[in-house]
Design a protein around this motif. Structure first.
Motif, short mmCIF file in Angstrom:
data_model
loop_
_atom_site.label_atom_id
_atom_site.label_comp_id
_atom_site.label_asym_id
_atom_site.label_seq_id
_atom_site.Cartn_x
_atom_site.Cartn_y
_atom_site.Cartn_z
N LEU A 24 0.87 -1.18 0.00
CA LEU A 24 0.00 0.00 0.00
C LEU A 24 0.91 1.23 0.00
CD1 LEU A 24 -2.91 1.14 0.28
CD2 LEU A 24 -2.64 0.95 2.75
N GLY A 25 1.27 1.68 -1.20
CA GLY A 25 2.26 2.75 -1.32
C GLY A 25 1.66 4.13 -1.26
N THR A 26 2.50 5.11 -1.00
CA THR A 26 2.07 6.51 -1.01
C THR A 26 1.66 6.90 -2.43
OG1 THR A 26 3.80 6.91 0.59
CG2 THR A 26 2.73 8.84 -0.32
N THR A 27 2.42 6.43 -3.37
CA THR A 27 2.24 6.81 -4.76
C THR A 27 1.55 5.72 -5.57
OG1 THR A 27 4.46 7.72 -4.44
CG2 THR A 27 3.48 7.98 -6.62
N ASN A 28 2.06 4.50 -5.42
CA ASN A 28 1.51 3.37 -6.15
C ASN A 28 1.29 2.19 -5.23
OD1 ASN A 28 1.81 4.50 -8.92
ND2 ASN A 28 3.98 4.49 -8.34
N SER A 29 0.24 1.42 -5.51
CA SER A 29 -0.04 0.23 -4.72
C SER A 29 -0.10 -0.98 -5.63
CB SER A 29 -1.37 0.38 -3.98
OG SER A 29 -1.29 1.47 -3.09
N GLY A 217 7.88 7.48 -3.46
CA GLY A 217 7.35 8.78 -3.83
C GLY A 217 7.30 9.71 -2.62
N GLY A 218 6.92 9.16 -1.46
CA GLY A 218 6.73 10.01 -0.29
C GLY A 218 7.49 9.58 0.94
N THR A 219 8.11 8.43 0.91
CA THR A 219 8.79 7.94 2.11
C THR A 219 10.16 7.39 1.79
OG1 THR A 219 7.83 5.73 1.89
CG2 THR A 219 6.64 7.31 3.26
N GLY A 245 10.48 10.90 -4.02
CA GLY A 245 10.42 11.43 -5.38
C GLY A 245 9.52 12.66 -5.50
N ASP A 246 8.48 12.75 -4.63
CA ASP A 246 7.61 13.94 -4.64
C ASP A 246 8.45 15.20 -4.40
OD1 ASP A 246 5.50 12.23 -4.88
OD2 ASP A 246 4.83 12.40 -2.80
N ASP A 247 9.46 15.08 -3.54
CA ASP A 247 10.31 16.23 -3.24
C ASP A 247 11.15 16.62 -4.46
OD1 ASP A 247 9.67 16.56 -0.41
OD2 ASP A 247 10.62 14.61 -0.17
N GLY A 346 11.98 0.95 -4.56
CA GLY A 346 11.23 2.18 -4.79
C GLY A 346 11.60 2.85 -6.10
N GLY A 347 10.58 3.45 -6.73
CA GLY A 347 10.74 4.03 -8.06
C GLY A 347 11.85 5.07 -8.15
N SER A 348 12.07 5.81 -7.03
CA SER A 348 13.05 6.90 -7.09
C SER A 348 14.49 6.40 -7.12
CB SER A 348 12.86 7.85 -5.91
OG SER A 348 11.56 8.42 -5.98
N ARG A 350 15.57 4.71 -9.32
CA ARG A 350 15.95 4.67 -10.74
C ARG A 350 16.78 5.89 -11.12
NH1 ARG A 350 10.74 2.20 -12.01
NH2 ARG A 350 11.21 0.02 -12.48
N VAL A 351 16.75 6.94 -10.28
CA VAL A 351 17.54 8.14 -10.58
C VAL A 351 19.03 7.78 -10.47
CG1 VAL A 351 18.11 10.48 -9.80
CG2 VAL A 351 15.73 9.69 -9.75
N PRO A 352 19.80 7.97 -11.55
CA PRO A 352 21.20 7.54 -11.54
C PRO A 352 22.02 8.13 -10.40
CG PRO A 352 20.51 8.04 -13.78
CD PRO A 352 19.38 8.45 -12.89
N PRO A 372 12.30 -2.46 -8.80
CA PRO A 372 12.15 -1.71 -7.55
C PRO A 372 10.70 -1.30 -7.24
CG PRO A 372 13.17 -0.32 -9.22
CD PRO A 372 13.11 -1.70 -9.79
N ASP A 373 9.84 -1.29 -8.25
CA ASP A 373 8.43 -0.98 -8.01
C ASP A 373 7.71 -2.17 -7.39
OD1 ASP A 373 8.62 1.52 -9.34
OD2 ASP A 373 8.41 0.49 -11.27
N GLU A 374 8.16 -3.37 -7.73
CA GLU A 374 7.41 -4.57 -7.36
C GLU A 374 7.96 -5.30 -6.15
OE1 GLU A 374 7.35 -6.99 -10.87
OE2 GLU A 374 5.90 -5.69 -11.90
P1 ADP Z 1 5.76 4.60 -3.04
O1 ADP Z 1 6.43 3.44 -2.38
O2 ADP Z 1 5.90 5.87 -2.25
O3 ADP Z 1 4.36 4.33 -3.46
P2 ADP Z 1 7.11 4.03 -5.54
O4 ADP Z 1 8.13 3.07 -5.10
O5 ADP Z 1 6.01 3.53 -6.40
O6 ADP Z 1 6.56 4.92 -4.35
O7 ADP Z 1 7.88 5.20 -6.28
C1 ADP Z 1 7.19 6.25 -6.82
C2 ADP Z 1 8.17 7.33 -7.12
O8 ADP Z 1 9.12 6.84 -8.05
C3 ADP Z 1 7.50 8.52 -7.74
O9 ADP Z 1 8.01 9.70 -7.15
C4 ADP Z 1 7.92 8.40 -9.17
O10 ADP Z 1 7.96 9.66 -9.80
C5 ADP Z 1 9.30 7.80 -9.05
N1 ADP Z 1 9.77 7.17 -10.28
C6 ADP Z 1 9.20 6.16 -10.96
N2 ADP Z 1 9.91 5.87 -12.05
C7 ADP Z 1 10.97 6.71 -12.06
C8 ADP Z 1 12.08 6.94 -12.94
N3 ADP Z 1 12.24 6.23 -14.03
N4 ADP Z 1 12.97 7.90 -12.62
C9 ADP Z 1 12.82 8.65 -11.50
N5 ADP Z 1 11.81 8.50 -10.65
C10 ADP Z 1 10.89 7.55 -10.92
#
Ligand code: ADP
Ligand code: MG
Length: 621
Positions: A24-29, A217-219, A245-247, A346-348, A350-352, A372-374
């Protein structure tokens, strides 16, 4: 009565009810299960759609909720009816969130600063628990649709820094969505499971120490785990639930506004423009993960940013995460060279630049082989599988982020469970009464690292009543803390002689932000010296006061056996001790306590011997 699942696609009865794992994510679930055939965790996705459900809820004009990708479409056109990042509000009151107010484009109710926040949409009000339950409901029905079987049980993940109230709120949201939440687990722990089980299979006897770096995204969470013989142990955790990533998106927006010569205040009222900028900033950020710049125009605004610039404006946020890494290593008592693997979640991540900085800090290669999303949802599915009894070898230990204890005489914090204690666990200690005939004892439960409870956070309070009349010091009250696998605390107090007892499940006040948790930890370090001095003084005072009370009682009860000289000496010593207590002088109190003891000891012994002699003669025939 047990429910039996029926697999609608085959018509067969399912012997065991399926347990899903939910991130149950802040940004994606996401929702995942252990695949019954491959025995591998898989995220559930509808044919040709993403596995991620954006944690966004849109309320249409009839107040019907729409969740996920479809809701995200309304972020721009209907910002006041479209709720994102509701997880940031879980277990928070208005004071906690008011500094981030401009971040939310929807209405957060501010009429009562102490109680938990609510979101207003039209004339309806929703709590963060309501909103989270809508997301969970969507995940549940998705899973049911894909699996063609009822889904009633789940394991849900939360950030490691969630306190009891926030975990309970998540549990409540699950219940409201019609899910039996079998366990709440930490996101980094789940992520480590997704990696750890693989490790165990490759190399089962060797101990490994893993750092899990989760920037969503938020944590932000960082955890250190030890994995050996199929056992996962969390050594320490740290993090910040207001960092992600929100920041980065906000930083990009600030940069664009500055470059276009626009004050934030000028356009902050234009909710839909702000929302567009937010989405564009996110798009730019993702683009820059693979290219040198992003360049677009909207409404005469130039949205240009180079990757180099982007990296310089997000560097402070990344540095903040590295500070947390330093703290977590200190708590675990480890140096970087002792970490075997660094796992990225976590999605963030992915930022190099994030990868580069984390790799540089840990002085090692980072591991990002699982999506990292899954990874968190996959780990939750593995935990669900363990709970269903399919994977008996794997155990899971977790830890408490702050110390737990009760208030004792003089307002002192008596820690029963130190911070970073493994959970589930149990601790107990015995206490006694201070006053003769005391029939009740107040048990006040606190969380925090300071020596005085007034500097810590009160979780709960109750009275153990009905203690039978006894002289002070005689009743034995055992206070025990039981913290279950979800991190929920049950406090029990029992008077041993009489057997009377009382227990409560701690219902902590909602609303401790993790920046407060961090602050509490920092303050305890800064004030350690003064705290120790103050604790020593308080203990000396309590002991002195106790001695004054017992001496006075003894004098009254035995006034006929004490000489006038003894009486006068005692009265003088008592007066001196009382004065020292009033002066708050620790050394003087201890000295005067000693002196009073020395004066009263001889006659106290004499009187005791007389009493014993009398009792003995009385038993003679
Ligand atoms: P949460 O666990 O908070 O729900 P996620 O792990 O789903 O968050 O990550 C979401 C964050 O990852 C968002 O801020 C999104 O913009 C960022 N994100 C997703 N893909 C990329 C990417 N390719 N490059 C940079 N940031 C990314
Ligand atoms: Mg996450």
């Amino acid at each position: 009565m047990a429910k039996i699942g029926i697999n609608l696609s085959t018509g067969s009865l399912q012997k065991e009810e399926i347990i899903v794992g939910i991130d149950l994510g802040t940004t994606n679930s996401l929702v995942a299960i252990m695949h019954p055939d491959s025995k591998q965790p898989v995220v559930l996705r509808e044919f040709d759609s993403s596995s991620m459900v954006p944690s966004v809820v849109y309320f249409d004009e009839y107040d019907n909720p729409i969740v996920g990708e479809a809701a995200k479409l309304f972020l721009e056109s209907s910002p006041e009816r479209t709720i994102f990042s509701a997880k940031r509000l879980m277990g928070k009151n208005y004071v906690d969130v008011k500094n981030n107010h401009s971040f939310f484009s929807y209405r957060i109710i501010d009429d009562n600063t102490d109680s938990m926040v609510k979101v207003q949409v039209g004339d309806k009000f929703y709590s963060p628990v309501d909103l989270s339950s809508l997301i969970l409901k969507e995940l549940k029905s998705r899973a049911e649709h894909i699996l063609k079987t009822p889904v009633n049980k789940a394991v849900i993940t939360v950030p490691a820094y969630f306190n009891d109230a926030q975990r309970q709120a998540t549990r409540d949201a699950g219940k409201l969505a019609g899910l039996d939440v079998l366990r709440i687990i930490n996101e980094p722990t789940a992520a480590s499971l997704a990696y750890g089980v693989g490790l165990e299979r490759d190399n089962d006897s060797q101990e490994k120490i893993i750092a899990v770096y989760d920037l969503g995204g938020g944590t932000f969470d960082i955890s250190i785990l030890r994995i050996a013989d199929g056992i996962f142990e969390v050594l320490s955790t740290n993090g910040d639930t207001h960092l992600g990533g929100d920041d980065f998106d906000q930083a990009i927006i600030e940069y664009w506004l500055m470059n276009n010569g626009i004050e934030r205040d000028e356009i902050i009222k234009d909710k839909s423009l702000m929302q567009t900028l937010r989405l564009k900033a996110e798009q730019a950020k993702k683009t820059m993960s693979n290219s040198a710049q992003f360049d677009e125009n909207i409404n005469q605004l130039s949205l240009l940013i180079t990757t180099e610039k982007f990296e310089s404006i997000i560097a402070p946020y990344i540095n903040k995460t590295i500070e947390c890494c330093k703290n977590v290593m200190k708590d675990a008592g480890l140096s970087q060279s002792q970490i075997d693997t660094v796992v990225m979640v976590g999605g963030s991540t992915r930022v190099p630049l994030v990868k580069k900085c984390v790799s540089a800090y840990f002085q090692s290669e980072i591991n990002d082989s699982v999506n990292p999303d899954e990874v968190v949802a996959l780990g939750a599915a593995i935990q669900a599988d363990i709970l269903s009894g399919n994977n008996k070898e794997t155990l899971l230990l977790d830890i408490t982020p702050l110390s737990l204890g009760i208030e004792t005489a003089g307002g002192l914090m008596d820690v029963l469970m130190p911070r970073n204690s493994k959970i589930p666990s149990k601790a107990s200690r015995q206490y006694t009464t201070q006053v003769d005939g005391q029939s009740g004892m107040r048990i006040s439960v606190f969380q925090g690292e300071r020596d005085l409870v007034k500097d810590n956070r009160k979780l709960a309070e109750f009275n153990l009543t009905g203690i039978p009349g006894m002289p002070a010091g005689l009743p034995k009250v055992e206070v025990s803390f039981l913290i279950n696998a979800d991190g929920i605390l049950t406090v029990n107090a029992k008077e041993i002689r009489s057997g009377i007892h009382q227990s409560i499940e701690v219902k902590p006040q909602y609303g401790l932000s993790d920046s407060q948790v961090e602050k509490m930890l920092l303050e305890s370090i800064e004030n350690a010296k003064e705290d120790i001095a103050l604790r020593a003084l308080t203990e000396a005072k309590t002991e002195g006061e106790q001695l004054l009370k017992t001496t006075e009682k003894f004098m009254i009860n035995n006034k006929n056996s004490i000489t006038a000289d003894e009486l006068m000496q005692t009265a003088n010593a008592m007066q001196a001790l009382q004065l020292a207590i009033t002066m708050n002088d620790k050394n003087l109190i201890q000295q005067k306590t000693e002196e009073l003891n020395d004066i009263s000891r001889p006659y106290a012994e004499r009187i005791m011997n007389e009493a014993i002699g009398k009792a003995m003669s009385g038993t003679k025939i």
